[in-house]
Design a protein around this motif. Sequence first.
Motif, PDB file in Angstrom:
ATOM      1  N   ALA A   1      21.491 -30.650 -22.034  1.00  0.00           N
ATOM      2  CA  ALA A   1      20.165 -31.032 -21.434  1.00  0.00           C
ATOM      3  C   ALA A   1      20.078 -31.961 -20.885  1.00  0.00           C
ATOM      4  CB  ALA A   1      20.230 -31.758 -23.090  1.00  0.00           C
ATOM      5  N   LEU A   2      21.048 -33.069 -21.195  1.00  0.00           N
ATOM      6  CA  LEU A   2      21.450 -33.990 -20.224  1.00  0.00           C
ATOM      7  C   LEU A   2      21.940 -34.001 -18.703  1.00  0.00           C
ATOM      8  CD1 LEU A   2      24.192 -36.318 -22.307  1.00  0.00           C
ATOM      9  CD2 LEU A   2      21.730 -36.718 -21.276  1.00  0.00           C
ATOM     10  N   THR A   3      22.173 -32.703 -18.266  1.00  0.00           N
ATOM     11  CA  THR A   3      22.134 -32.152 -16.679  1.00  0.00           C
ATOM     12  C   THR A   3      20.816 -31.452 -16.464  1.00  0.00           C
ATOM     13  OG1 THR A   3      24.258 -30.960 -17.158  1.00  0.00           O
ATOM     14  CG2 THR A   3      23.331 -30.354 -15.604  1.00  0.00           C
ATOM     15  N   ALA A   4      20.072 -31.142 -17.533  1.00  0.00           N
ATOM     16  CA  ALA A   4      18.998 -31.273 -16.618  1.00  0.00           C
ATOM     17  C   ALA A   4      17.764 -32.046 -16.810  1.00  0.00           C
ATOM     18  CB  ALA A   4      17.922 -29.828 -17.886  1.00  0.00           C
ATOM     19  N   LEU A   5      18.364 -33.477 -17.444  1.00  0.00           N
ATOM     20  CA  LEU A   5      17.545 -34.180 -16.962  1.00  0.00           C
ATOM     21  C   LEU A   5      18.370 -35.636 -15.206  1.00  0.00           C
ATOM     22  CD1 LEU A   5      17.365 -35.462 -20.503  1.00  0.00           C
ATOM     23  CD2 LEU A   5      15.100 -35.015 -19.539  1.00  0.00           C
ATOM     24  N   GLY A   6      19.387 -34.929 -15.541  1.00  0.00           N
ATOM     25  CA  GLY A   6      19.292 -35.497 -14.153  1.00  0.00           C
ATOM     26  C   GLY A   6      21.004 -36.585 -13.978  1.00  0.00           C
ATOM     27  N   ARG A   7      21.084 -36.758 -15.219  1.00  0.00           N
ATOM     28  CA  ARG A   7      22.236 -37.255 -16.681  1.00  0.00           C
ATOM     29  C   ARG A   7      23.425 -37.487 -16.029  1.00  0.00           C
ATOM     30  NH1 ARG A   7      19.933 -39.213 -21.879  1.00  0.00           N
ATOM     31  NH2 ARG A   7      21.380 -40.623 -22.094  1.00  0.00           N
ATOM     32  N   ARG A   8      24.200 -36.865 -15.622  1.00  0.00           N
ATOM     33  CA  ARG A   8      25.070 -35.807 -14.742  1.00  0.00           C
ATOM     34  C   ARG A   8      26.227 -36.625 -15.744  1.00  0.00           C
ATOM     35  NH1 ARG A   8      24.780 -33.972  -8.793  1.00  0.00           N
ATOM     36  NH2 ARG A   8      24.347 -35.705  -8.105  1.00  0.00           N
TER      37      ARG A   8
ATOM     38  N   LEU B   1      19.038 -28.260 -36.436  1.00  0.00           N
ATOM     39  CA  LEU B   1      18.688 -28.917 -35.707  1.00  0.00           C
ATOM     40  C   LEU B   1      18.698 -27.989 -34.166  1.00  0.00           C
ATOM     41  CD1 LEU B   1      18.828 -31.841 -37.973  1.00  0.00           C
ATOM     42  CD2 LEU B   1      17.267 -32.094 -36.651  1.00  0.00           C
ATOM     43  N   ASN B   2      19.703 -27.964 -34.348  1.00  0.00           N
ATOM     44  CA  ASN B   2      20.974 -27.128 -32.962  1.00  0.00           C
ATOM     45  C   ASN B   2      20.178 -26.589 -32.595  1.00  0.00           C
ATOM     46  OD1 ASN B   2      22.772 -27.335 -31.242  1.00  0.00           O
ATOM     47  ND2 ASN B   2      22.894 -25.319 -31.520  1.00  0.00           N
ATOM     48  N   LEU B   3      18.978 -25.075 -32.929  1.00  0.00           N
ATOM     49  CA  LEU B   3      18.494 -24.144 -33.079  1.00  0.00           C
ATOM     50  C   LEU B   3      17.533 -24.758 -32.173  1.00  0.00           C
ATOM     51  CD1 LEU B   3      19.993 -21.630 -35.974  1.00  0.00           C
ATOM     52  CD2 LEU B   3      20.395 -21.237 -32.997  1.00  0.00           C
ATOM     53  N   LYS B   4      16.623 -25.536 -33.132  1.00  0.00           N
ATOM     54  CA  LYS B   4      15.470 -25.883 -32.465  1.00  0.00           C
ATOM     55  C   LYS B   4      15.219 -26.645 -31.455  1.00  0.00           C
ATOM     56  CE  LYS B   4      11.994 -28.616 -34.832  1.00  0.00           C
ATOM     57  NZ  LYS B   4      10.694 -27.498 -34.061  1.00  0.00           N
ATOM     58  N   GLY B   5      16.686 -27.491 -30.769  1.00  0.00           N
ATOM     59  CA  GLY B   5      16.685 -27.754 -29.997  1.00  0.00           C
ATOM     60  C   GLY B   5      17.176 -26.853 -28.683  1.00  0.00           C
TER      61      GLY B   5
ATOM     62  N   LEU C   1      17.387 -32.942 -26.861  1.00  0.00           N
ATOM     63  CA  LEU C   1      18.387 -33.694 -26.198  1.00  0.00           C
ATOM     64  C   LEU C   1      18.071 -34.693 -28.128  1.00  0.00           C
ATOM     65  CD1 LEU C   1      20.669 -35.509 -24.956  1.00  0.00           C
ATOM     66  CD2 LEU C   1      18.892 -37.204 -24.196  1.00  0.00           C
ATOM     67  N   ALA C   2      17.072 -35.264 -28.354  1.00  0.00           N
ATOM     68  CA  ALA C   2      16.711 -35.184 -29.158  1.00  0.00           C
ATOM     69  C   ALA C   2      17.155 -34.897 -30.334  1.00  0.00           C
ATOM     70  CB  ALA C   2      15.623 -36.371 -29.682  1.00  0.00           C
ATOM     71  N   LEU C   3      16.889 -33.673 -30.129  1.00  0.00           N
ATOM     72  CA  LEU C   3      17.422 -32.684 -31.583  1.00  0.00           C
ATOM     73  C   LEU C   3      19.389 -32.157 -31.725  1.00  0.00           C
ATOM     74  CD1 LEU C   3      14.362 -30.029 -31.246  1.00  0.00           C
ATOM     75  CD2 LEU C   3      14.769 -31.254 -33.018  1.00  0.00           C
ATOM     76  N   PHE C   4      19.678 -32.419 -30.680  1.00  0.00           N
ATOM     77  CA  PHE C   4      21.173 -32.131 -30.438  1.00  0.00           C
ATOM     78  C   PHE C   4      21.464 -33.559 -30.880  1.00  0.00           C
ATOM     79  CE2 PHE C   4      19.913 -29.268 -26.412  1.00  0.00           C
ATOM     80  CZ  PHE C   4      19.985 -28.312 -27.135  1.00  0.00           C
ATOM     81  N   ASP C   5      20.789 -34.983 -30.040  1.00  0.00           N
ATOM     82  CA  ASP C   5      21.834 -35.878 -31.519  1.00  0.00           C
ATOM     83  C   ASP C   5      21.862 -36.014 -32.865  1.00  0.00           C
ATOM     84  OD1 ASP C   5      22.894 -37.370 -28.777  1.00  0.00           O
ATOM     85  OD2 ASP C   5      20.761 -37.943 -27.850  1.00  0.00           O
ATOM     86  N   LEU C   6      20.530 -35.573 -33.355  1.00  0.00           N
ATOM     87  CA  LEU C   6      20.266 -36.027 -34.949  1.00  0.00           C
ATOM     88  C   LEU C   6      21.707 -34.477 -35.178  1.00  0.00           C
ATOM     89  CD1 LEU C   6      16.558 -35.704 -35.301  1.00  0.00           C
ATOM     90  CD2 LEU C   6      18.290 -37.530 -35.399  1.00  0.00           C
TER      91      LEU C   6
ATOM     92  N   ASP D   1      14.898 -24.590 -23.619  1.00  0.00           N
ATOM     93  CA  ASP D   1      14.212 -23.454 -23.176  1.00  0.00           C
ATOM     94  C   ASP D   1      12.880 -23.773 -21.973  1.00  0.00           C
ATOM     95  OD1 ASP D   1      16.493 -22.056 -23.030  1.00  0.00           O
ATOM     96  OD2 ASP D   1      16.454 -20.553 -24.628  1.00  0.00           O
ATOM     97  N   ARG D   2      12.338 -24.376 -23.265  1.00  0.00           N
ATOM     98  CA  ARG D   2      10.767 -24.429 -22.452  1.00  0.00           C
ATOM     99  C   ARG D   2      10.633 -25.422 -21.313  1.00  0.00           C
ATOM    100  NH1 ARG D   2       8.308 -25.016 -28.910  1.00  0.00           N
ATOM    101  NH2 ARG D   2       8.293 -22.751 -29.687  1.00  0.00           N
ATOM    102  N   GLY D   3      11.853 -26.294 -21.556  1.00  0.00           N
ATOM    103  CA  GLY D   3      11.758 -26.572 -20.704  1.00  0.00           C
ATOM    104  C   GLY D   3      11.220 -28.320 -20.853  1.00  0.00           C
ATOM    105  N   GLU D   4      11.689 -28.340 -22.220  1.00  0.00           N
ATOM    106  CA  GLU D   4      11.102 -29.944 -22.608  1.00  0.00           C
ATOM    107  C   GLU D   4      12.558 -30.711 -22.914  1.00  0.00           C
ATOM    108  OE1 GLU D   4       9.460 -28.615 -26.306  1.00  0.00           O
ATOM    109  OE2 GLU D   4       6.695 -28.412 -25.780  1.00  0.00           O
ATOM    110  N   ALA D   5      13.541 -30.474 -22.312  1.00  0.00           N
ATOM    111  CA  ALA D   5      15.004 -31.286 -22.042  1.00  0.00           C
ATOM    112  C   ALA D   5      14.943 -32.585 -22.992  1.00  0.00           C
ATOM    113  CB  ALA D   5      15.645 -31.634 -20.723  1.00  0.00           C
ATOM    114  N   GLY D   6      14.281 -33.567 -22.888  1.00  0.00           N
ATOM    115  CA  GLY D   6      14.174 -34.781 -24.112  1.00  0.00           C
ATOM    116  C   GLY D   6      13.540 -34.386 -24.885  1.00  0.00           C
ATOM    117  N   VAL D   7      13.436 -33.716 -25.604  1.00  0.00           N
ATOM    118  CA  VAL D   7      13.020 -33.136 -27.294  1.00  0.00           C
ATOM    119  C   VAL D   7      14.523 -32.318 -27.407  1.00  0.00           C
ATOM    120  CG1 VAL D   7      11.761 -32.035 -28.972  1.00  0.00           C
ATOM    121  CG2 VAL D   7      10.444 -33.252 -26.227  1.00  0.00           C
TER     122      VAL D   7
END
Length: 211
Positions: free
Chosen positions: A91-98, A51-55, A68-73, A60-66
């Motif tokens: 991922a949260l930083t990339a989403l602007g959620r500092r 899960l972490n590695l898929k995250g 984040l969900a994988l890191f949470d899992l 890296d593909r720019g899919e920060a929301g996806v």
Amino acid sequence: PLARHFALSAASKIAALLNKGVAFHKAGDVSNAEKFYDRVLKADRKNPDALNLKGLIAKDRGEAGVALALFDLAISAHQEFVEAHFNKATALTALGRREDALRSYADALRLNPGHPEARLNTGNVLHDMGREDEAIAAFRAMSQICPQDSRGHYNLGYCLTKNLPRAAETARGGIADEAIAALTRARALNPSNADIYLSLADAHAFRGDYG
């Protein structure tokens, strides 16, 4: 017992699949890496490493929301997974959620106080938010806890130097001294970094050491 044999075989198969995925990942072949991670998750849908590695691939593909969900899992499957907490913060930083990112970096540092990237990024996020005193404290802590990492010393010296003009006049001498000491240490650890020399020159110039 037969049941134990099957359990060990399944675990060995998952480990082998994961290792193959990591090998592709390190080689830059993320497409094949992801295929192996998916095979791991088909056998063990809560495998925290996969899960972490898929995250990481998603981030890296720019899919920060996806991502984040994988890191949470991954964290749900393994609460003390330091790298998953760290990656969640990025991922949260990339989403602007500092603010949320700072909490995730704090979680990573609670589990591993000597994590240099988490300490560095904490200071950088605080600096970007304009919370300079907290950024300085974060870099000061990094320079003490990770003394062989030039980045903590450099960022401490840089922030101290940039904040000299707004400091009380009576405090400027001590701040400049600390900045010069930090930057001198950074230069000793990383003598080929031009930014360190530039900040060190700025600190000396502020103190009037023009030579």
